[in-house]
Design an enzyme around this catalytic site. Sequence first.
Site, PDB file in Angstrom:
ATOM      1  CE1 TYR A 122      69.758  -8.895  47.369  1.00  0.00           C
ATOM      2  CE2 TYR A 122      67.942 -10.371  47.851  1.00  0.00           C
ATOM      3  CZ  TYR A 122      68.447  -9.267  47.201  1.00  0.00           C
ATOM      4  OH  TYR A 122      67.612  -8.539  46.393  1.00  0.00           O
ATOM      5  CG  LEU A 145      56.777  -0.757  52.793  1.00  0.00           C
ATOM      6  CD1 LEU A 145      56.825  -1.583  54.073  1.00  0.00           C
ATOM      7  CD2 LEU A 145      55.513   0.115  52.776  1.00  0.00           C
ATOM      8  CG  LEU A 160      56.795   5.214  51.072  1.00  0.00           C
ATOM      9  CD1 LEU A 160      56.618   4.542  49.713  1.00  0.00           C
ATOM     10  CD2 LEU A 160      56.058   6.550  51.108  1.00  0.00           C
ATOM     11  CB  THR A 161      56.642   2.292  57.760  1.00  0.00           C
ATOM     12  OG1 THR A 161      57.821   2.891  58.333  1.00  0.00           O
ATOM     13  CG2 THR A 161      57.057   1.169  56.819  1.00  0.00           C
ATOM     14  N   GLY A 162      56.342   5.612  57.770  1.00  0.00           N
ATOM     15  CA  GLY A 162      56.260   6.774  58.658  1.00  0.00           C
ATOM     16  C   GLY A 162      57.237   6.743  59.812  1.00  0.00           C
ATOM     17  CE  LYS A 163      61.620   1.617  59.391  1.00  0.00           C
ATOM     18  NZ  LYS A 163      61.916   0.180  59.628  1.00  0.00           N
ATOM     19  CB  SER A 223      62.503  -0.467  47.234  1.00  0.00           C
ATOM     20  OG  SER A 223      62.898   0.513  48.166  1.00  0.00           O
ATOM     21  CG  PHE A 257      65.761   2.217  51.580  1.00  0.00           C
ATOM     22  CD1 PHE A 257      65.606   1.111  50.767  1.00  0.00           C
ATOM     23  CD2 PHE A 257      66.840   3.052  51.345  1.00  0.00           C
ATOM     24  CE1 PHE A 257      66.504   0.839  49.747  1.00  0.00           C
ATOM     25  CE2 PHE A 257      67.748   2.788  50.321  1.00  0.00           C
ATOM     26  CZ  PHE A 257      67.572   1.680  49.526  1.00  0.00           C
ATOM     27  N   GLY A 258      61.581   1.761  54.168  1.00  0.00           N
ATOM     28  CA  GLY A 258      60.838   1.988  55.405  1.00  0.00           C
ATOM     29  C   GLY A 258      60.309   3.397  55.557  1.00  0.00           C
TER      30      GLY A 258
END
Length: 346
Positions: free
Chosen positions: A53, A236, A241-244, A234, A238-239
Site C-alpha cells: 500500500y 462497500l 454500495l453507498t449509492g454515490k 471491500s 469500491f463505494g
Amino acid sequence: MNYKKLGNTDLDVSTICLGTMTWGEQNTQEEGFQQMDYALDHGVNFWDTAEIYSIPMREETYGETERIIGNWFQKTKKRDKVVIATKVCGNTSNKYIRGGGYNFGKKKISEALEESLKRLKTDYIDLYQLHWPERNTNFFGKHGYEHDENDNDWTPFEEILESLKRFIEQGKIRYIGLSNETAWGLSKFLEISKLKDLPKMMSVQNPYNLLNRTYEVGLAEISVREKSGLLAYSPLAFGYLTGKYRNNNLPEKSRMKLFKDFTRYKNENGQKAIEEYYKLSQKFNIDFTQMSLKFCEIQPFMTSVIIGATTIEQLKTNIESVNVSLTSEILNEINKIQKMFPNPCP
C-alpha cells in the site's frame, strides 16, 4: 463499538477495522493521522495495512501507508492501543518488491517482515497475513478455478508456517492470517498446523459484500468451525454500495473518478443489484452505506469489517454502522435480491 476475539486467541478486536490503503495516494499523511485519531477515539482498535500500500500499486508509493502509520505511532506513542495487521506480498511481477516472483520463501519473507517493522516503527506486528497465494488461484473477477499442472513450484505450506513460527518465537509477530485465499488453501494450512504443531491461521481477509457473497459457499463453515474468521475487505464495493455512483455519477476525488481501470463492480447485473439494494434502504429508511456494512458485520463467520474512507465524514458514517439494526424483514429482502442477482461481482 462491538468487539470479537481474533480467532481462538484472547485478543479483542473491533468489528470495524480501519482500512488504510488510500493513505499516500488519495490521502495525505495529515489526513491519515486524522483518521487514526478519530478511529481510536471511537473504539476502533484494529487497523489493517500491507507492504504494497498505497493502492493503486506504484513503485513511488510502495510501503508509504506503513510509513504513515509508523510516523503516527512515533508521534502519539499509542502503539500499545492498536492491534495492527499488515501483509506480505505473495507472487508479484513488480521487480521493486524484492526482485519480483515468489515472496514466501525463508529469505524473502524474512526481508519483508523486517522492512514492515522498520516502516511501522514497531518491534512487533499483531497479525501478519499472506497477501495473495503464491500459486495461481482466486483472481479478481473469476468465479471458477482453472487448474494448471505446471503451477507447482510455490513455497510449501509447511515451510511458510515454519518461518512464521520462528517470527512468533522471536516476538516479531503475534498471530498469522491469510488474504485472498480459498477453502482448499485455508484447510491445508489448518491441517498442517495441527499435524506439525505449527502456528494456526487466525483469519482470512477476503472480499465480502452484498455484490459478492462467495465466501459463504465454502469458506464460511471452515471459519466458524475452526475459529478462523473473515476480515471482510471491500464491504462497500469500491463505494458502489453507498449509492454515490448511481445514475452514472462520478464524484470528484472518488476512486472511480480517479482510477477508471477499477471495473470490478461495473457489470450490468452488478448495477441492477445495487439499484435494488438502494431502493431497499430507502424503503426502510436506513442509510445505504450503513445497511451494507451492518449486513457484513452480523455474519456468524465475520471477525471484522475493513472500512476505507477518504474523508472524516465517510469514516464517521462507517463507524456508526455498528449502531444500526437490520430486522428479519430487511434481511429477507436482501436475500431475495441475492437470489435475483447471485454474486454478480466476484
